[in-house]
Design an enzyme around this catalytic site. Structure first.
Site, mmCIF file in Angstrom:
data_model
loop_
_atom_site.group_PDB
_atom_site.id
_atom_site.type_symbol
_atom_site.label_atom_id
_atom_site.label_comp_id
_atom_site.label_asym_id
_atom_site.label_seq_id
_atom_site.Cartn_x
_atom_site.Cartn_y
_atom_site.Cartn_z
ATOM 1 N N LYS A 17 1.046 -1.254 -0.112
ATOM 2 C CA LYS A 17 -0.130 0.012 0.056
ATOM 3 C C LYS A 17 0.745 1.181 0.142
ATOM 4 O O LYS A 17 0.373 2.220 -0.513
ATOM 5 C CB LYS A 17 -0.822 -0.011 1.219
ATOM 6 C CG LYS A 17 -2.166 -0.803 1.231
ATOM 7 C CD LYS A 17 -3.245 -0.481 2.568
ATOM 8 C CE LYS A 17 -2.264 -0.245 3.850
ATOM 9 N NZ LYS A 17 -1.945 -1.597 4.372
ATOM 10 N N GLU A 150 -9.052 -2.502 15.115
ATOM 11 C CA GLU A 150 -8.413 -1.320 15.535
ATOM 12 C C GLU A 150 -8.268 -0.210 14.617
ATOM 13 O O GLU A 150 -8.164 1.109 14.688
ATOM 14 C CB GLU A 150 -6.964 -1.167 15.981
ATOM 15 C CG GLU A 150 -6.140 -2.122 15.121
ATOM 16 C CD GLU A 150 -4.733 -2.547 15.755
ATOM 17 O OE1 GLU A 150 -4.687 -2.272 17.017
ATOM 18 O OE2 GLU A 150 -3.682 -2.946 14.998
ATOM 19 N N THR A 189 -9.163 -14.348 -7.303
ATOM 20 C CA THR A 189 -9.426 -12.969 -6.889
ATOM 21 C C THR A 189 -10.812 -12.959 -5.628
ATOM 22 O O THR A 189 -11.084 -11.841 -5.136
ATOM 23 C CB THR A 189 -10.522 -12.212 -8.036
ATOM 24 O OG1 THR A 189 -11.615 -13.100 -8.303
ATOM 25 C CG2 THR A 189 -9.668 -12.010 -9.348
ATOM 26 N N GLY A 355 21.868 0.930 15.748
ATOM 27 C CA GLY A 355 21.540 -0.319 16.717
ATOM 28 C C GLY A 355 21.280 0.328 18.208
ATOM 29 O O GLY A 355 21.750 1.563 18.563
ATOM 30 N N CYS A 382 25.678 6.115 13.011
ATOM 31 C CA CYS A 382 25.118 6.302 14.647
ATOM 32 C C CYS A 382 25.803 5.179 15.380
ATOM 33 O O CYS A 382 26.785 5.607 15.711
ATOM 34 C CB CYS A 382 23.377 6.204 14.544
ATOM 35 S SG CYS A 382 22.963 7.018 15.994
ATOM 36 N N GLY A 384 27.005 2.746 14.457
ATOM 37 C CA GLY A 384 28.108 2.145 13.794
ATOM 38 C C GLY A 384 29.197 3.234 13.848
ATOM 39 O O GLY A 384 30.684 2.921 14.016
ATOM 40 N N GLN A 386 29.782 5.311 16.764
ATOM 41 C CA GLN A 386 30.031 5.196 18.205
ATOM 42 C C GLN A 386 30.843 3.831 18.218
ATOM 43 O O GLN A 386 32.026 3.930 18.993
ATOM 44 C CB GLN A 386 28.806 4.993 19.252
ATOM 45 C CG GLN A 386 27.987 6.460 19.154
ATOM 46 C CD GLN A 386 26.673 6.236 19.740
ATOM 47 O OE1 GLN A 386 26.251 5.082 20.297
ATOM 48 N NE2 GLN A 386 25.738 7.105 19.923
ATOM 49 N N ARG A 463 21.045 8.718 22.204
ATOM 50 C CA ARG A 463 20.961 9.194 23.346
ATOM 51 C C ARG A 463 22.338 9.243 24.025
ATOM 52 O O ARG A 463 22.724 9.994 24.805
ATOM 53 C CB ARG A 463 20.477 7.894 24.223
ATOM 54 C CG ARG A 463 18.973 8.089 24.358
ATOM 55 C CD ARG A 463 18.435 7.010 25.530
ATOM 56 N NE ARG A 463 17.115 6.410 25.316
ATOM 57 C CZ ARG A 463 16.166 7.225 25.066
ATOM 58 N NH1 ARG A 463 15.908 8.416 25.615
ATOM 59 N NH2 ARG A 463 14.760 6.663 24.796
ATOM 60 N N HIS A 508 22.110 10.098 10.738
ATOM 61 C CA HIS A 508 21.506 9.524 9.448
ATOM 62 C C HIS A 508 21.318 9.912 8.497
ATOM 63 O O HIS A 508 20.310 10.349 8.039
ATOM 64 C CB HIS A 508 20.429 8.637 9.960
ATOM 65 C CG HIS A 508 20.172 8.112 11.476
ATOM 66 N ND1 HIS A 508 20.233 6.726 11.473
ATOM 67 C CD2 HIS A 508 20.473 8.451 12.849
ATOM 68 C CE1 HIS A 508 20.206 6.180 12.892
ATOM 69 N NE2 HIS A 508 20.248 7.432 13.459
ATOM 70 N N GLU A 510 20.855 8.352 5.603
ATOM 71 C CA GLU A 510 19.976 7.664 4.628
ATOM 72 C C GLU A 510 18.554 8.696 4.684
ATOM 73 O O GLU A 510 17.808 8.283 3.921
ATOM 74 C CB GLU A 510 19.913 6.370 5.350
ATOM 75 C CG GLU A 510 19.305 6.072 6.530
ATOM 76 C CD GLU A 510 20.263 6.140 7.579
ATOM 77 O OE1 GLU A 510 21.327 6.444 7.520
ATOM 78 O OE2 GLU A 510 19.776 5.772 8.808
HETATM 79 N N1 GLN Z 1 22.111 3.209 20.669
HETATM 80 C C1 GLN Z 1 22.932 4.473 20.481
HETATM 81 C C2 GLN Z 1 22.396 5.420 21.194
HETATM 82 O O1 GLN Z 1 21.233 5.556 21.556
HETATM 83 C C3 GLN Z 1 22.807 4.639 18.846
HETATM 84 C C4 GLN Z 1 21.350 4.818 18.424
HETATM 85 C C5 GLN Z 1 21.397 4.822 16.839
HETATM 86 O O2 GLN Z 1 22.125 3.872 16.281
HETATM 87 N N2 GLN Z 1 20.263 5.071 16.287
HETATM 88 O O3 GLN Z 1 22.917 6.894 21.043
#
Ligand code: GLN
Length: 543
Positions: A17, A150, A189, A355, A382, A384, A386, A463, A508, A510
């Site tokens: 959709k 719902e 169908t 992640g 992100c 990745g 860190q 965070r 990000h 992307e």
């Molecule tokens: N877990 C990490 C943080 O909270 C990275 C977050 C993420 O990859 N979007 O900062």
């Protein structure tokens, strides 16, 4: 007068959709009309931010910091729009608003009910988007499948909108699956007929039916759909399997859907212009090269968990006429058997995505180490980013057991730590650092070469961040922080100048990648993978 198009789904979910909605938008845009799109999600969560990406797919982050359904990503990519929080309406948002009004006394003396209070709230939110966005047409996709408990208040609201906005200003599109039986190869169908019946039972007669089928439906199936759907045969269209999802607006428009929609809504008939879109689709369909990328993640089992990242890699591939093959590798593989990391040697690039939490983190760190030591192009986003800092701290700067406090709160070297403003935050919903923030880029760096600007705006969702206390040590080791927040206190981009391509960002990229306008970090990565494969001494980036 704004026109409203409503898209519902039948038979089962994930029937495409979102792509059909985006494609209708594209057909209208190709004719010079201004459109916007809304996704209705009937779940009770206020937003997608608190859901597991492994179950529901990625959380799409909007410019204004909304944590939204991934269909907003499709709308933004197909329609080259920047949508906002208000373009995603959930049961959670609606009920929260109605209950807050009730507590405030807005309905004093009355009994608050689904009809009219909840349905009014839904309608007013759809109309607010129309008013705020100054468009000709608002597309509203109702998530889930017709018949879901719902979803009922939302279907009732869109049913009422026909009465209030008028027949010529509203259009109902129903998208449903037409399966082909394995044995007889027959197109069935009946499930679609039942879902149309279900829709009619609650008072909505579709104006258009889109059959989702692996092949173009035959004339017999088309005739039946029209007959039992009570619509003319030229109001039945088929979304069949294509090589690239970006072909869908073209195949539907070729069946006459764009003209049909315009006519039915009383819009002036115009010839569509797909020049840019077609040249992008051509680049996707006719690549001259290919690269293989290892995506080392923890939600590798569900492709939808990384949908914007996949698409950003594809957009980047199209820009260098390269087909990008993405291989999903569970990060934990490298924890259970460390020798398996050698398999990464066969790839042209290593990608570590976003992640959360400790599962798989050590495996990702092992993959980053492998990329760094073997001069294999690397992109980290992100988490990745860190973890690239953690790897560098441990293995280059000699900070034993360095870590992010997200993974090990007791690490002796917390090189990645909770952002100060996050301390004391207890609520989990919409409390991360979210949405668009400015990033200042250092001239003379790889980042500058890719972005060609000293200032960019990128979307965030995190965070944790690089701990300033370790800045000097990391820089002494050779890590370059080429992008920072305007106050200089927050690290946004890292790179390794002596590496073929080693680049990572806290933000990000992307979410801002579009067909024909690839995001710079993804473009840089794919181009580096290709150039290294072609044996070039250094990657060559075209601005
Ligand atoms: N877990 C990490 C943080 O909270 C990275 C977050 C993420 O990859 N979007 O900062």
């Amino acid at each position: 007068m704004v026109k409203y198009i409503f898209v519902t789904g039948g038979v089962l979910s994930s029937v495409g959709k979102g792509i059909v909605t985006s494609s209708i938008g594209k057909m209208l845009q190709a004719r010079g009309f201004k459109v916007t799109a809304i996704k209705i999600d009937p779940y009770v969560n206020v937003d997608a931010g608190t859901m597991n990406p492994y179950m529901h797919g990625e959380v799409y982050v909007t410019e204004d910091g909304g944590e939204t359904d991934l269909d907003l990503g499709w709308y933004e990519r197909f329609l080259d729009l920047n949508l906002g929080k208000n373009n995603n309406i959930t049961t959670g948002i609606i009920y929260k608003a109605v209950i807050e009004k009730e507590r405030r006394g807005d309905f004093l003396g009355r009994c608050v009910q689904i009809v009219p209070h909840v349905t009014n709230e839904i309608k007013s939110r759809i109309r607010n988007v129309a008013a705020d966005s100054n468009v000709d047409i608002v597309l509203t996709e109702v998530g889930g499948t017709v018949g879901d408990i719902e979803g009922l208040p939302f279907l009732e609201a869109i049913r009422q909108m026909r009465l209030e906005e008028g027949y010529e200003n509203t259009l109902y599109v129903h998208v449903a699956l037409v399966p082909i039986l394995d044995v007889t190869k027959e197109m069935k169908t009946k499930p679609l007929q039942h879902s149309v019946n279900e829709l009619r039972r609650i008072g909505i007669q579709p104006d258009i039916i889109v059959a989702r089928c692996s092949q173009m439906i035959d004339s017999e199936a088309l005739r039946k759909i029209a007959l039992f759907g009570t619509i003319p045969e030229n109001a039945v269209f088929c979304s069949y399997n294509v090589e690239s999802i970006y072909q869908v607006p073209l195949i539907l428009d070729a069946q006459g859907m764009g003209d049909f929609v315009c006519k039915r809504l009383g819009l002036p008939e115009r010839k569509p212009n797909y020049d840019d879109w077609k040249s992008f689709v051509d680049a996707i369909l006719n690549p001259e090269h290919e690269v293989r990328i290892a995506l080392v993640g923890k939600y590798a089992g569900l492709v939808d968990s990384y949908v914007s990242m996949n698409e950003a890699l594809r957009h980047a591939g199209a820009a260098c006429k390269t087909k990008v093959h993405i291989h999903y590798i569970e990060a934990e593989t490298f924890e259970k058997s460390p020798n398996k990391v050698e398999m990464l040697r066969d790839f042209d690039g290593i990608f570590v995505p976003y992640g959360f939490g400790s599962r798989g983190a050590e495996g990702k760190i092992a993959a980053i180490k492998f990329a760094r030591e073997n001069n294999i192009p690397f992109l980290g986003i992100c988490f990745g980013f860190q973890l690239a800092v953690v790897e560098f701290a441990r293995n280059v700067c000699g900070l034993k057991d360095a870590n992010s406090t997200e993974i090990n709160p007791n690490t002796p070297h917390p090189v990645v730590d909770l952002m100060p403003e996050q301390r004391g935050v207890e609520l989990k919903g919409a409390t991360m650092r979210l949405g668009a923030h400015k990033v200042i880029i250092k001239p003379g760096t790889l980042a500058y070469k890719l972005y060609q600007s000293e200032e960019i705006i990128e979307r965030h969702r995190h965070r944790f961040e690089v701990n300033m206390v370790y800045m000097e040590k990391l820089e002494k080791g050779g890590l370059v922080f080429s992008g920072r927040s305007p106050d200089g206190r927050r690290m946004e981009i890292l790179e390794l100048p002596d590496h073929y391509f080693f680049f990572a960002s806290q933000f990000h990229g992307e979410f801002k990648s579009r067909p024909g306008k690839p995001d710079p970090e993804y473009y840089g990565f794919v181009k580096a993978c290709l150039d290294r494969k072609l044996g070039k001494a250094k990657p060559e980036f075209q601005p």
